[in-house]
Design an enzyme around this catalytic site. Structure first.
Site, mmCIF file in Angstrom:
data_model
loop_
_atom_site.group_PDB
_atom_site.id
_atom_site.type_symbol
_atom_site.label_atom_id
_atom_site.label_comp_id
_atom_site.label_asym_id
_atom_site.label_seq_id
_atom_site.Cartn_x
_atom_site.Cartn_y
_atom_site.Cartn_z
ATOM 1 N N ASP A 1 -38.268 50.361 -6.629
ATOM 2 C CA ASP A 1 -37.100 50.690 -7.450
ATOM 3 C C ASP A 1 -35.965 49.701 -7.215
ATOM 4 O O ASP A 1 -35.612 49.400 -6.073
ATOM 5 C CB ASP A 1 -36.598 52.100 -7.129
ATOM 6 C CG ASP A 1 -37.582 53.174 -7.549
ATOM 7 O OD1 ASP A 1 -38.384 52.921 -8.466
ATOM 8 O OD2 ASP A 1 -37.543 54.282 -6.961
ATOM 9 N N ASP B 1 -40.086 46.182 -2.111
ATOM 10 C CA ASP B 1 -39.645 47.511 -2.480
ATOM 11 C C ASP B 1 -39.951 47.630 -3.982
ATOM 12 O O ASP B 1 -40.296 46.645 -4.643
ATOM 13 C CB ASP B 1 -38.145 47.646 -2.189
ATOM 14 C CG ASP B 1 -37.571 48.954 -2.688
ATOM 15 O OD1 ASP B 1 -38.217 50.000 -2.495
ATOM 16 O OD2 ASP B 1 -36.480 48.928 -3.288
#
Length: 276
Positions: free
Chosen positions: A11, A9
């Site tokens: 963020d 991922d």
């Protein structure tokens, strides 16, 4: 080369903040963002916010400069470079957008380390405004996932990646923090690994639904632990691969020695008569 696909991922996993919130806050549009948030999907809201920032005279260069100031733990960059050097196939699956992610990765000197970035597409239009579009056109057809936002189902993305590499027998390591990372975690197999960030939504969901996760779970709290856990898992998988490879070679050699050629002095049994 290690038979490992590492999926990050972005963020609060690669960087230590949410890039959408960071840009909105740093460019002074937080109040409008909070006002509009209950009225539209997040992805659509971000496109609307880029329109607002453009109307206020904020340029694409202003946005890029804000992104370059995004905080990242000092051990994350070395972790990514080490995983790549060990032969891992690195990919990103993120609900941010391509301009935000690529701007930050290029600034960090990391863009070329990732073979694929799966995120919401973006472009700069003729007027110089950043446009952000949904990864999945939920206006024409829903993605059918009750766990994910309408614009992106990360589980579907992981299934596509699994299909493309299934013939190569690769194992997956998935790193994430948010609730949107739960669906792809459910798609991982028993030989895979999931690395949830401790005390973040993904970790909470996994703790509450532990029995539904097939992959081996290894938590982490910050960039230092991310690097340590990730490289330990890569080493573990590589050792298992080498062990299996050596076992296969030993078995092959052992089988060769079972087939002993007949020496010239051995007497062959008489041939059986062939019936007419």
């Amino acid at each position: 080369m290690a038979g490992i696909v590492v999926v990050f991922d972005f963020d609060k996993t690669i960087i230590d903040l949410d890039s959408d919130n960071w840009v909105v806050d740093e460019l002074g549009a937080t109040d409008l963002f909070n006002q509009l948030l209950p009225t539209m999907p997040w992805n659509s809201l971000m496109d609307r916010m880029m329109e607002e920032l453009h109307s206020q005279g904020k340029t694409i260069e202003d946005i890029a400069e804000v992104l370059k100031r995004a905080t990242i733990h000092p051990r994350v960059v070395p972790a990514i470079k080490s995983a790549h050097a060990l032969g891992c196939d690195l990919r990103i699956v993120s609900d941010a957008n391509l301009f935000f992610i690529e701007t930050i990765l290029k600034h960090l000197g990391l863009r070329d380390y990732f073979s694929e970035i799966n995120t919401n597409p973006s472009l700069v239009d003729r007027e110089g405004r950043l446009r952000i579009f949904p990864s999945h056109d939920f206006h024409s057809s829903p993605n059918g996932c009750s766990l994910c936002p309408p614009n992106m189902c990360k589980g579907l993305i992981i299934e596509r990646i699994q299909t493309t590499v299934s013939m190569e027998g690769k194992k997956f390591i998935y790193l994430g923090d948010g609730s949107g990372d739960f669906c792809p975690s459910l798609k991982l197999k028993e030989a895979d690994y999931v690395m949830p960030r401790k005390n973040f939504p993904l970790w909470d969901l996994i703790c509450k639904n532990h029995k539904h996760i097939k992959a081996e779970i290894h938590e982490w709290s910050d960039g230092e632990e991310l690097e340590s856990v990730l490289l330990q898992l890569i080493g573990k998988i590589s050792m298992e691969e080498n062990k299996n490879s050596n076992s296969a070679q030993f078995f092959s050699v052992d089988c060769k020695f079972q087939t002993i050629p007949m020496s010239a002095h051995e007497v062959l049994p008489p041939a059986l008569p062939v019936p007419l």
